[in-house]
Write a protein that holds these residues in place. Structure first.
Motif, PDB file in Angstrom:
ATOM      1  N   UNK A  43     -90.227  91.275  62.953  1.00 18.53           N
ATOM      2  CA  UNK A  43     -89.625  92.066  64.011  1.00 18.53           C
ATOM      3  C   UNK A  43     -89.691  91.334  65.354  1.00 18.53           C
ATOM      4  N   UNK A  44     -90.788  90.654  65.616  1.00 12.52           N
ATOM      5  CA  UNK A  44     -90.919  89.870  66.852  1.00 12.52           C
ATOM      6  C   UNK A  44     -89.779  88.867  66.983  1.00 12.52           C
ATOM      7  N   UNK A  45     -89.494  88.170  65.906  1.00 10.65           N
ATOM      8  CA  UNK A  45     -88.420  87.163  65.918  1.00 10.65           C
ATOM      9  C   UNK A  45     -87.060  87.814  66.150  1.00 10.65           C
ATOM     10  N   UNK A  46     -86.817  88.938  65.481  1.00 13.90           N
ATOM     11  CA  UNK A  46     -85.537  89.625  65.636  1.00 13.90           C
ATOM     12  C   UNK A  46     -85.348  90.138  67.062  1.00 13.90           C
ATOM     13  N   UNK A  47     -86.410  90.712  67.616  1.00 15.19           N
ATOM     14  CA  UNK A  47     -86.318  91.232  68.977  1.00 15.19           C
ATOM     15  C   UNK A  47     -86.119  90.107  69.992  1.00 15.19           C
ATOM     16  N   UNK A  48     -86.722  88.971  69.738  1.00 16.59           N
ATOM     17  CA  UNK A  48     -86.513  87.821  70.625  1.00 16.59           C
ATOM     18  C   UNK A  48     -85.041  87.403  70.608  1.00 16.59           C
ATOM     19  N   UNK A  49     -84.444  87.397  69.442  1.00 14.84           N
ATOM     20  CA  UNK A  49     -83.014  87.053  69.326  1.00 14.84           C
ATOM     21  C   UNK A  49     -82.160  88.084  70.050  1.00 14.84           C
ATOM     22  N   UNK A  50     -82.434  89.361  69.835  1.00 18.21           N
ATOM     23  CA  UNK A  50     -81.665  90.425  70.492  1.00 18.21           C
ATOM     24  C   UNK A  50     -81.828  90.378  72.012  1.00 18.21           C
ATOM     25  N   UNK A  51     -83.013  89.998  72.470  1.00 12.80           N
ATOM     26  CA  UNK A  51     -83.251  89.882  73.912  1.00 12.80           C
ATOM     27  C   UNK A  51     -82.470  88.707  74.492  1.00 12.80           C
ATOM     28  N   UNK A  52     -82.525  87.570  73.803  1.00 12.90           N
ATOM     29  CA  UNK A  52     -81.779  86.388  74.277  1.00 12.90           C
ATOM     30  C   UNK A  52     -80.284  86.666  74.329  1.00 12.90           C
ATOM     31  N   UNK A  53     -79.795  87.468  73.412  1.00  7.90           N
ATOM     32  CA  UNK A  53     -78.357  87.768  73.353  1.00  7.90           C
ATOM     33  C   UNK A  53     -77.962  88.931  74.269  1.00  7.90           C
ATOM     34  N   UNK A  54     -78.939  89.520  74.968  1.00  7.41           N
ATOM     35  CA  UNK A  54     -78.630  90.531  75.976  1.00  7.41           C
ATOM     36  C   UNK A  54     -78.484  91.958  75.483  1.00  7.41           C
ATOM     37  N   UNK A  55     -78.880  92.249  74.252  1.00  4.01           N
ATOM     38  CA  UNK A  55     -78.778  93.628  73.777  1.00  4.01           C
ATOM     39  C   UNK A  55     -79.982  94.479  74.162  1.00  4.01           C
ATOM     40  N   UNK A  56     -81.140  93.832  74.309  1.00  2.96           N
ATOM     41  CA  UNK A  56     -82.342  94.569  74.693  1.00  2.96           C
ATOM     42  C   UNK A  56     -83.026  93.851  75.848  1.00  2.96           C
ATOM     43  N   UNK A  57     -83.921  94.579  76.515  1.00  2.00           N
ATOM     44  CA  UNK A  57     -84.730  94.010  77.595  1.00  2.00           C
ATOM     45  C   UNK A  57     -86.188  94.264  77.263  1.00  2.00           C
ATOM     46  N   UNK A  58     -87.036  93.355  77.705  1.00  2.00           N
ATOM     47  CA  UNK A  58     -88.471  93.575  77.526  1.00  2.00           C
ATOM     48  C   UNK A  58     -89.048  94.026  78.866  1.00  2.00           C
ATOM     49  N   UNK A  59     -90.016  94.917  78.768  1.00  2.00           N
ATOM     50  CA  UNK A  59     -90.701  95.442  79.948  1.00  2.00           C
ATOM     51  C   UNK A  59     -92.162  95.047  79.824  1.00  2.00           C
ATOM     52  N   UNK A  60     -92.678  94.408  80.855  1.00  2.00           N
ATOM     53  CA  UNK A  60     -94.071  93.962  80.836  1.00  2.00           C
ATOM     54  C   UNK A  60     -95.008  95.076  81.286  1.00  2.00           C
ATOM     55  N   UNK A  61     -96.266  94.873  80.949  1.00  2.00           N
ATOM     56  CA  UNK A  61     -97.287  95.797  81.423  1.00  2.00           C
ATOM     57  C   UNK A  61     -97.875  96.635  80.305  1.00  2.00           C
TER      58      UNK A  61
END
Length: 145
Positions: A43-61
């Motif tokens: 899932x980490x790898x998939x989310x990284x791909x989706x983030x790079x492609x602009x479908x999702x954003x990560x929120x820190x904290x």
């Protein structure tokens, strides 16, 4: 056209994020993995791909995690699928196929099938997935005497 595990897991994760879009609630990887029974590392790898492609954003904290980058009504299943499978999976331009006449006919039909599948995926959004899930859950809860 077949739904790979990779695409299915990505769509499951996007479905969870889409269902929380209106509340603004973020989801952490372990929460998504538990909710949809997806291995954390994968899932980490998939989310990284989706983030790079602009479908999702990560929120820190401490209360961070992932959220959709856009409204689920504006993200088609074709867009989500192509992010994971690659752009070449979406549309192959018409071209002359080498080989026999029979090969050409087979490739033309396969191209038509791919275009039809892409058209269906382009018609549905993440919001549509959420609505279908809600309707099915509601049906399961109903009982008749």
């Amino acid at each position: 056209m077949e739904l790979s595990n990779k695409s299915e897991y990505a769509l499951l994760a996007l479905l969870e994020l889409a269902s929380r879009y209106s509340s603004g609630e973020s989801l952490q990887i372990r929460q998504m993995a538990t909710l949809q029974d997806i291995p954390n590392r994968y899932l980490e790898q998939l989310l990284a791909t989706l983030r790079r492609r602009g479908l999702i954003k990560s929120i820190r904290g401490a209360k961070g995690g992932y959220v959709l980058a856009r409204d689920p009504q504006k993200i088609t299943l074709l867009e989500a699928w192509s992010c994971i499978e690659g752009v070449e999976a979406v549309v192959t331009p018409k071209k002359q196929y080498p080989g026999t006449l029979e090969n050409q006919v087979i490739h033309e039909i396969w191209q038509e099938a791919r275009q039809a599948a892409n058209s269906v995926l382009e018609h549905y959004t993440l919001h549509d997935l959420c609505e279908r899930r809600s309707k099915k859950r509601h049906k399961e809860l109903m009982y008749y005497i």
